[in-house]
Write an enzyme that holds these catalytic residues in place. Structure first.
Site, mmCIF file in Angstrom:
data_model
loop_
_atom_site.group_PDB
_atom_site.id
_atom_site.type_symbol
_atom_site.label_atom_id
_atom_site.label_comp_id
_atom_site.label_asym_id
_atom_site.label_seq_id
_atom_site.Cartn_x
_atom_site.Cartn_y
_atom_site.Cartn_z
ATOM 1 C CB CYS A 146 -0.953 0.019 1.189
ATOM 2 S SG CYS A 146 -0.211 0.586 2.719
ATOM 3 C CB VAL A 156 8.983 20.321 26.079
ATOM 4 C CG1 VAL A 156 8.988 19.523 24.790
ATOM 5 C CG2 VAL A 156 7.666 20.121 26.811
ATOM 6 C CG ASN A 193 6.492 17.413 22.559
ATOM 7 O OD1 ASN A 193 5.955 17.771 23.596
ATOM 8 N ND2 ASN A 193 5.859 17.440 21.388
ATOM 9 C CG ASN A 201 6.146 11.231 28.959
ATOM 10 O OD1 ASN A 201 5.192 10.475 28.790
ATOM 11 N ND2 ASN A 201 7.219 10.891 29.621
ATOM 12 C CG MET A 205 -6.439 -3.391 -1.142
ATOM 13 S SD MET A 205 -8.000 -3.932 -0.463
ATOM 14 C CE MET A 205 -8.704 -4.816 -1.834
ATOM 15 C CD GLU A 219 -10.424 -12.783 1.547
ATOM 16 O OE1 GLU A 219 -11.199 -12.277 2.350
ATOM 17 O OE2 GLU A 219 -10.799 -13.400 0.524
HETATM 18 C C1 LIG Z 1 5.743 5.819 21.009
HETATM 19 C C2 LIG Z 1 6.371 5.907 22.361
HETATM 20 C C3 LIG Z 1 6.945 4.777 22.900
HETATM 21 C C4 LIG Z 1 7.538 4.828 24.157
HETATM 22 N N1 LIG Z 1 8.069 3.702 24.656
HETATM 23 C C5 LIG Z 1 8.620 3.705 25.900
HETATM 24 C C6 LIG Z 1 9.167 2.529 26.477
HETATM 25 O O1 LIG Z 1 9.155 1.466 25.844
HETATM 26 N N2 LIG Z 1 9.666 2.598 27.719
HETATM 27 C C7 LIG Z 1 9.695 3.757 28.426
HETATM 28 O O2 LIG Z 1 10.174 3.795 29.543
HETATM 29 N N3 LIG Z 1 9.200 4.886 27.894
HETATM 30 C C8 LIG Z 1 8.660 4.874 26.661
HETATM 31 N N4 LIG Z 1 8.135 6.025 26.138
HETATM 32 C C9 LIG Z 1 8.193 7.197 26.907
HETATM 33 C C10 LIG Z 1 9.423 8.005 26.610
HETATM 34 O O3 LIG Z 1 10.605 7.301 26.602
HETATM 35 C C11 LIG Z 1 9.580 8.863 27.679
HETATM 36 O O4 LIG Z 1 8.388 9.526 27.629
HETATM 37 C C12 LIG Z 1 10.746 9.801 27.504
HETATM 38 O O5 LIG Z 1 11.845 9.420 28.248
HETATM 39 C C13 LIG Z 1 10.317 11.172 27.839
HETATM 40 O O6 LIG Z 1 11.353 12.045 27.503
HETATM 41 P P1 LIG Z 1 11.056 13.388 26.731
HETATM 42 O O7 LIG Z 1 12.318 14.111 26.610
HETATM 43 O O8 LIG Z 1 10.380 13.091 25.457
HETATM 44 O O9 LIG Z 1 10.044 14.080 27.729
HETATM 45 P P2 LIG Z 1 9.170 15.368 27.530
HETATM 46 O O10 LIG Z 1 7.845 14.994 26.993
HETATM 47 O O11 LIG Z 1 9.937 16.376 26.755
HETATM 48 O O12 LIG Z 1 9.063 15.821 29.059
HETATM 49 C C14 LIG Z 1 8.602 14.957 30.032
HETATM 50 C C15 LIG Z 1 8.646 15.545 31.454
HETATM 51 O O13 LIG Z 1 9.985 15.591 31.963
HETATM 52 C C16 LIG Z 1 10.226 16.832 32.624
HETATM 53 N N5 LIG Z 1 11.653 17.149 32.474
HETATM 54 C C17 LIG Z 1 12.385 16.943 31.372
HETATM 55 N N6 LIG Z 1 13.648 17.335 31.612
HETATM 56 C C18 LIG Z 1 13.696 17.787 32.866
HETATM 57 C C19 LIG Z 1 14.735 18.322 33.677
HETATM 58 N N7 LIG Z 1 15.952 18.474 33.225
HETATM 59 N N8 LIG Z 1 14.439 18.683 34.948
HETATM 60 C C20 LIG Z 1 13.182 18.528 35.423
HETATM 61 N N9 LIG Z 1 12.171 18.051 34.701
HETATM 62 C C21 LIG Z 1 12.429 17.677 33.448
HETATM 63 C C22 LIG Z 1 9.337 17.788 31.902
HETATM 64 O O14 LIG Z 1 9.032 18.888 32.711
HETATM 65 C C23 LIG Z 1 8.120 16.943 31.571
HETATM 66 O O15 LIG Z 1 7.212 16.979 32.629
HETATM 67 C C24 LIG Z 1 7.537 6.020 24.881
HETATM 68 C C25 LIG Z 1 6.965 7.184 24.349
HETATM 69 C C26 LIG Z 1 6.384 7.124 23.095
HETATM 70 C C27 LIG Z 1 5.759 8.351 22.521
HETATM 71 S S1 FES Z 2 3.263 -1.305 2.583
HETATM 72 FE FE1 FES Z 2 3.691 -1.081 4.680
HETATM 73 S S2 FES Z 2 1.787 -0.522 5.524
HETATM 74 FE FE2 FES Z 2 1.321 -0.983 3.477
#
Ligand SMILES: Cc1cc2nc3c(=O)[nH]c(=O)nc-3n(C[C@H](O)[C@H](O)[C@H](O)COP(=O)(O)OP(=O)(O)OC[C@H]3O[C@@H](n4cnc5c(N)ncnc54)[C@H](O)[C@@H]3O)c2cc1C
Ligand code: FES
Ligand code: FES
Length: 1295
Positions: free
Chosen positions: A89, A228, A231, A233, A1003, A1226
């Site tokens: 797809c 952030v 981002n 979380n 598709m 299928e």
């Molecule tokens: C698709 C997906 C899969 C994921 N899989 C996993 C997984 O398998 N295992 C797992 O553990 N996590 C997982 N996560 C979560 C991700 O790893 C954590 O959310 C990540 O570590 C957050 O870091 P960030 O920089 O993106 O946080 P942000 O979203 O940027 O911030 C998160 C929080 O941390 C605070 N913060 C950041 N830095 C500081 C600082 N220096 N001092 C004080 N506060 C601070 C911020 O104020 C905020 O509240 C996943 C997330 C997604 C979207």
């Molecule tokens: S080719 Fe990967 S989702 Fe369709």
């Protein structure tokens, strides 16, 4: 976010929206940044859906359009995924391309492990990943081409088997030709003074400081503002949970947060460093430092590789994870490892250091960190001699999944002995935040680490970590058993290490049998084999039939140029539609108040059922179904009204304030209670009497969960007024455009337009057209001449659209002691949800396939569609067959277990052996079924591998291997005879180019490519002359759904028919000038006034099924196959790995082997997902909880068989379909159940070791939870089961 900026502002639509939450990888881009310190450029992949544009100051972003295009030069990465047939797809393809491209920018000659890691965050629902891996394998330095998929024309002449693509033709990768990092950005970084920035948006102020002082001041002024960085979380929180953050501080330019300082005691890592940076750093330290100092680092690395996908790890910081409510993984490890050692972990600005201890996390998502405190760095100490660490986890998917239970365990021994000095154990997943097993800590202190001590520790642990049976996330017994078995695994690790260090006293090294508990499951992807027939000698090179021609859109998909529904450029004044759905499972609608919604700026209208002119329902399969709920709702997610606004955001805001007043109706029903009519029964022989005559009778049951389609492109529609007379052009993702084209609901209403429809289909699912038709009905109300667009978000899509029917199957089987089954009585209950939809047809198909490959002389089936208050379930690849046959095969398995024999023997004994009648009296010859079976056993080396598995199982206490060979006999075409027809329209233009329109939906399954091949053969011209237009009801009306694996059969014949007509018309000019060219004949024909346009038509088989007489001819023919899979199961965690899969299928003479093998591999992996991974979960009040890739796990690259071989049966003819081919879309999905039965086989071996023989229940999907509990280990046995009825479970047990 960058994704909407790229797509909406810059019109760079190659980057796709698949989930919006970082979970699918469809939006992957490469971000490059200049690092002034090292004067180097850093490239990393990232998810554009979570990347704030404000954060990209000074960065360069490369999208799929930037690396190559058909207008300039296609990049080798784009070319190789296309040429290797890794794009069906194509919706995942740009993301795959960008992940691979970024890897190559950093590592031009990667290893297979690098590739696997780079693609770990990219999901594909079509291909089964094998061709993607094979395409990208060609970049590896030492690539093992032998036996992998490369088409080599020379091989054909040398008598060697043909390959799927030719590696000699591939564009070379030349890193010097890549885009350079913009020099102006380097100049800017070097010369321009760093200034703090503020971006002021409608709802958010984004502040980016440049110094630590400024950051401290900002945090003091705005303590509630999050920091952030990744981002990952905050982004999902804002998007999916509606979190409000008026001010966001982005400290990505504060250098101190990225500093790394090493000391003799450990390493301080800046709190802004991404998880990928941390991982690379620790990997370096592990290489450099003595082993005894790196226990903590190695334990952390074990966990870090599993956090999210590569794109997440590239941006997310570890601090973010610690501070988030749900993501505990990293935190728990470090806590478990470090807390009791009394060493500091985090450096806090101005406050000195804090420990991550049990006082730190104070509740779900709450820490003791004060709002204005900022973490500067994370300190990770070196380990000490006699100190050992373990970081063990279990997750629903091997990679890129949050753990079900994760653990951090640390033990310190008294020097030179096995006496415990300190122990600490922490778990995640067994409480609202990290749980520290502090009572268990003290038990072994000052005692030797031995079985006696451990056994007492388990008892204390069991008592200490208790979980409510209603624990959020469910899986309570499994979680509790994991707390024990993960400690046991740690014990095995320690025993070995201790023995190595002490080698005295009572310590013994681990036996091979026991060490199986810590040996990782095999993980090395091997090249697979794909065997197909070469075209016959002498076939013209222009005749493309039978050749592995690349998918006709593959290149445009790989370059991001392919136009999907939401890629269609916006028209002036376009409106957006957002649906409002029911929040109650069963309630009366007392009123809908749209006043507030209409006052939201930008909202143009709110449509309720009252606004629908004419019929307010659509009749489908004889049943009326409401378009929008008017008086009553019968499931959560039912459409109630729709808000139309200038922008999608405004429509969402409007939808959020629509007030629906409900009056709840008595207890909603979620499993069987009442049924849609008719119910179906079928019987051959005399089942009741036969039960009297058999040696043994056994009764059993199996439950099979539903399956979300999870097509990568969500449901999308665009309605554009065009032309005069209120003509509308409707673009929609749909497999049945004619149904959407129906004027039914407008008969007395507003519509007097001429519909002009063009489908843009890139999906993998079977038809949900009737629902989409509903949407388009809504959309096609002319809104002041403005176009309307509706693109569902992933969560909405999953909530609204229903899924594959969950089924409960019950059976009674009578058999002789020699294994011959004499009688079987099967009952199927399909959970249909709140409307009939196609459910009765599905349960009919269930009955038609209940015999699968077996000739049971007395066979009875009864199937019903159960009406429940869940979203209406619907057709999905296989249409009930995957559910039906699983029950049958499980019954055979039970017979084998009762008799103490291999299931394969029982299968063989009972198979159709000669020309036979099915239970509905349809005659067929099973010769090719038996050939598939025999070849599959031979090619997979089944006999010797079965013996080897037995030997393996004897030597390994905690790992078990299992094998299963499963056959399939699958009926092709529609049993509703009128659907077996198709039409086409073929134009030849004066310049010789040919335009083909047909009624089939592309598709991803390659129908357009096959139609091109058909036209090429019939017109005797190369495919380069032939263009296939997107399917449109204005070109080919009254199309039938592209379903029942019949698309190519029907449309191929229609295209053939039109081309034959045209070729015949050209005969006079050809005869006049036999040496002329195609172009000259066409030109001449035009001058001679010969029509160069023709319609084609195919009147297919008159099939039927008479349920009164219980007989019929519902299929045109059968597609056959057999599949052998072998798995290795970790009995302590329930984790498994498919070690090898061999599939042999009879698909007649393939029109396009690469397309057909793609269908086989892709549907097998979809089946593997259905039977072993994918779990839909509903809350006790019927709310779908699994609404995105974070909660619903489809197979990723880590789940594919390590070796995957596909063989197309040779010398097979099929007089019933075009060019002797067979439908294959299928059938193979069911063969994914070979993995289920191989797991069951392995579990049986584990149970036998625990002294348990005979049949046992393993419901589908065989998730790690079910597998582990079924193994019945010492640890699962320790868990007291919760008393049913004494608690409210977290999720419903469906069906
Ligand atoms: C698709 C997906 C899969 C994921 N899989 C996993 C997984 O398998 N295992 C797992 O553990 N996590 C997982 N996560 C979560 C991700 O790893 C954590 O959310 C990540 O570590 C957050 O870091 P960030 O920089 O993106 O946080 P942000 O979203 O940027 O911030 C998160 C929080 O941390 C605070 N913060 C950041 N830095 C500081 C600082 N220096 N001092 C004080 N506060 C601070 C911020 O104020 C905020 O509240 C996943 C997330 C997604 C979207
Ligand atoms: S080719 Fe990967 S989702 Fe369709
Ligand atoms: S759309 Fe970004 S990861 Fe799915």
């Amino acid at each position: 976010m960058l994704l909407s900026y790229l797509r909406d502002r810059l019109r760079l639509t190659g980057t796709k929206y698949g989930c919006g939450g970082g979970g699918c990888g469809a939006c992957t881009v490469m971000v490059s940044r200049y690092q002034p310190g090292t004067k180097t450029i850093l490239h990393y992949s990232a998810n554009a859906c979570l990347l704030p544009v404000c954060q990209l100051q000074g960065a360069a972003v490369t999208t799929v359009e930037g690396i190559g295009s058909t207008k300039t030069r296609v990049h080798p990465v784009q070319e190789r995924i296309a040429r290797a047939h890794g794009s069906q797809c194509g919706f995942c393809t740009p993301g795959m391309v960008m992940s691979m491209y970024t890897l190559l920018r950093n590592t031009p000659q990667p290893t297979m492990e690098d590739i696997r890691e780079a693609l770990g965050g990219n999901l594909c629902r079509c291909t089964g990943y094998r061709p993607i891996v094979d395409g990208f394998r060609t970049f590896c330095q030492i690539s093992s081409f032998q036996g992998s998929s490369f088409y080599c024309p020379a091989c054909v002449f040398q008598g060697l088997p043909p390959q799927l693509f030719d590696q000699g033709d591939l564009l070379p990768l030349d890193p010097t030709q890549e885009l350079i990092f913009p020099p102006e950005l380097i100049l800017m970084a070097q010369t321009e003074p760093q200034m703090s920035q503020r971006f002021i948006g409608e709802n958010i102020v984004w502040i980016s400081p440049v110094s630590l002082d400024e950051l401290i001041q900002l945090k003091a002024d705005h303590p509630q503002a999050p920091l952030v960085i990744g981002n990952t979380n905050i982004g999902p929180d804002i998007k999916f949970k509606g979190a409000l953050h008026p001010i966001i501080i982005s400290p990505t330019r504060v250098q101190e947060l990225f500093a790394v300082t090493r000391t003799a005691q450990g390493v301080y890592i800046g709190a802004g460093c991404s998880l990928s940076v941390v991982k690379a750093l620790l990997e370096g330290l592990v290489q450099e430092l003595p082993e005894e100092k790196t226990e903590i680092y190695r334990a952390l690395l074990q966990q870090l590789g599993n956090v999210g996908g590569q794109q997440i790890r590239n941006v997310a910081v570890s601090v973010g994870s610690h501070l988030s409510p749900t993501d505990r993984q990293v935190y728990e490890v470090v806590q478990g490892l470090l807390v009791p050692s009394g060493r500091p972990l985090w450096s806090l600005l101005a406050l000195g250091q804090i420990l991550l201890n049990k006082d730190f996390l104070v509740g779900f998502g709450k820490t003791s960190l004060k709002p204005d405190e900022i973490v500067l760095s994370v300190f990770i100490p070196v380990s000490r001699k006699w100190e050992f660490m373990g970081a063990l986890r279990q997750a629903p998917r091997k990679e890129n999944a949050l753990a079900t239970v994760t653990s951090g365990i640390r033990v310190m021994f008294t020097e030179g002995s096995s006496v415990v000095k300190e122990l600490s154990i922490c778990y995640g997943g067994v409480g609202p935040c990290t749980v520290s097993a502090s009572r268990t800590f003290f038990l072994p202190t000052n005692r030797p680490w031995n079985e006696q001590t451990l056994s007492e520790a388990y008892t204390v642990l069991l008592d200490e970590i208790s979980l409510s049976p209603s624990h959020p996330g469910g899986k309570v017994d499994f979680r509790r058993s994991l707390t024990l078995s993960l400690l046991f695994k740690f014990n095995l690790q320690i025993l070995h290490k201790l023995w190595e260090m002490v080698r005295t006293g009572s310590l013994l090294d681990l036996s091979e049998e026991m060490s199986s508990g810590i040996r990782p499951l095999p993980n090395q992807l091997q090249p697979g084999i794909q065997v197909f027939q070469p075209v016959v000698n002498g076939q013209s090179v222009d005749d493309q039939v039978g050749r592995p021609v690349m998918h006709h859109s593959a290149i445009s998909q790989a370059t991001g140029e392919a136009v999907y529904c939401d890629d269609i450029p916006k028209t002036d004044g376009e409106l957006h539609l957002v649906l409002v759905t029911s929040t109650r499972p069963h309630a009366k609608i007392r009123g809908i108040d749209v006043t507030e919604a209409l006052q939201v700026p930008g909202v143009v209208d709110v449509i309720t059922s009252k606004d629908i002119p004419g019929k307010k329902f659509r009749t489908f399969t004889g049943v009326d179904e409401e378009l929008l709920a008017e008086n009553e709702v019968s499931c959560v997610g039912q459409m109630v009204c729709a808000v139309i606004a200038d922008t999608r955001e405004q429509a969402k805001r409007g939808a959020a304030v629509v007030k629906i007043h409900y009056e709840d109706l008595p207890e909603p029903v979620f499993t069987k209670k009442s049924y849609f009519q008719p119910q179906r029964t079928i019987e051959r022989g005399n089942v009741t009497q036969a039960f009297e005559e058999v040696d043994q009778v056994y009764e059993g049951e199996i439950r099979l969960g539903g399956q979300e389609h999870f097509y990568m492109e969500t449901q999308s529609m665009v309605v554009v007024p065009s032309g005069e007379d209120r003509e509308l052009r409707v673009y929609l993702s749909c497999q049945h455009p004619t149904y959407a084209n129906s004027r039914d609901s407008f008969k007395q209403g507003v519509l007097s337009c001429q519909e002009s429809w063009r489908g843009v289909w890139r999906e993998t699912n079977i038809s949900l057209c009737w629902r989409r038709a509903w949407f388009s009905d809504l959309l096609s109300r002319p809104r002041s001449g403005r176009a309307v667009r509706c693109v569902l978000e992933r969560g909405e899509d999953m909530l609204i659209t229903g899924a594959r029917h969950p089924v409960l199957g019950r059976y009674k089987v009578g058999f002789m002691n020699d294994g011959k089954i004499i009688a079987a009585d099967l009952h199927y209950y399909a959970n249909s949800g709140n409307t009939a939809d196609e459910s009765v047809l599905v349960v009919e198909k269930v009955l038609l396939h209940l015999d699968n490959a077996y000739n049971v002389p007395n066979l009875r089936g009864h199937s019903v569609a159960c009406k429940t208050n869940l979203p209406s379930n619907t057709a999905f690849r296989g249409f009930g067959v995957p559910q039906s046959m699983l029950v049958t095969e499980n019954m055979i398995n039970d017979v084998a277990m009762k008799l103490g024999r291999n299931a394969e023997e029982i299968r063989e004994i009972n198979m159709y052996k000669e020309v036979s009648l099915t239970h509905y009296k349809f005659q067929f010859d099973p010769k090719n079924l038996l050939r598939c079976w025999d070849e599959c056993k031979e090619k997979s080396d089944y006999d010797s591998r079965r013996q080897a598995a037995g030997e393996f199982n004897q030597k390994n206490r905690w790992k078990k291997r299992g094998l299963a060979v499963i056959p399939i006999k699958y009926g092709i075409a529609f049993s509703e005879g009128f659907l077996n027809q198709a039409a086409s329209l073929v134009h030849i233009y004066k310049d010789g180019s040919v335009l083909v329109s047909h009624g089939g939906t592309e598709m991803g399954q390659g129908i357009h490519t096959k139609m091109q091949q058909v036209a090429s053969r019939e017109l005797h011209i190369p495919t380069s002359f032939i263009h296939i237009t997107e399917t449109s009801t204005s070109a080919v009306p009254n199309t039938c759904p592209s379903a029942a694996s019949f698309g190519t059969d029907a449309n191929g014949m229609a295209v053939k028919n039109a081309c034959e007509t045209l070729y015949r018309r050209l005969e006079p000019v050809r005869k006049q000038n036999p040496t002329g060219t195609w172009e000259s004949w066409v030109k001449k024909a035009f001058l001679q006034k010969i029509s160069l346009s023709a319609t084609g038509y195919y009147r297919g088989h008159d099939l039927y099924m008479d349920w009164e007489k219980q007989e019929g001819q519902p299929y045109a023919y059968f597609t056959y196959g057999a599949c052998c899979s072998e798995v290795e199961v970790d009995c302590l965690s329930g984790d498994y790995r498919t070690v090898r899969t061999d599939i042999v299928t009879d698909i007649g003479r393939s029109i396009n082997p690469s397309v057909d093998i793609g269908q086989i591999e892709g549907s097998f992996i979809q089946g593997l997902g259905l039977y072993t991974m994918e779990e839909l979960q509903f809350s006790p009040s019927g709310v779908l909880l699994t609404r995105g890739p974070s909660q619903y796990k489809i197979p990723a690259i880590c789940d594919i068989p390590l070796q995957f071989n596909v063989y197309l049966l040779s010398d097979s003819d099929n007089p019933h379909a075009i060019y002797s081919s067979k439908g294959i879309g299928e059938p193979v999905l069911f063969l994914g159940s070979s993995v289920f039965f191989a797991i069951k086989d392995a579990v049986a071996a584990a149970r036998a070791e625990a002294g348990m023989d005979g049949p046992f229940t393993l419901d589908s999907p065989a998730t790690p939870e079910r597998t582990c509990l079924a193994c019945n280990t010492d640890f699962t046995q320790k868990i007291p089961p919760s008393r049913p009825g004494s608690f409210k479970p977290w999720a419903l047990n469906i069906p």
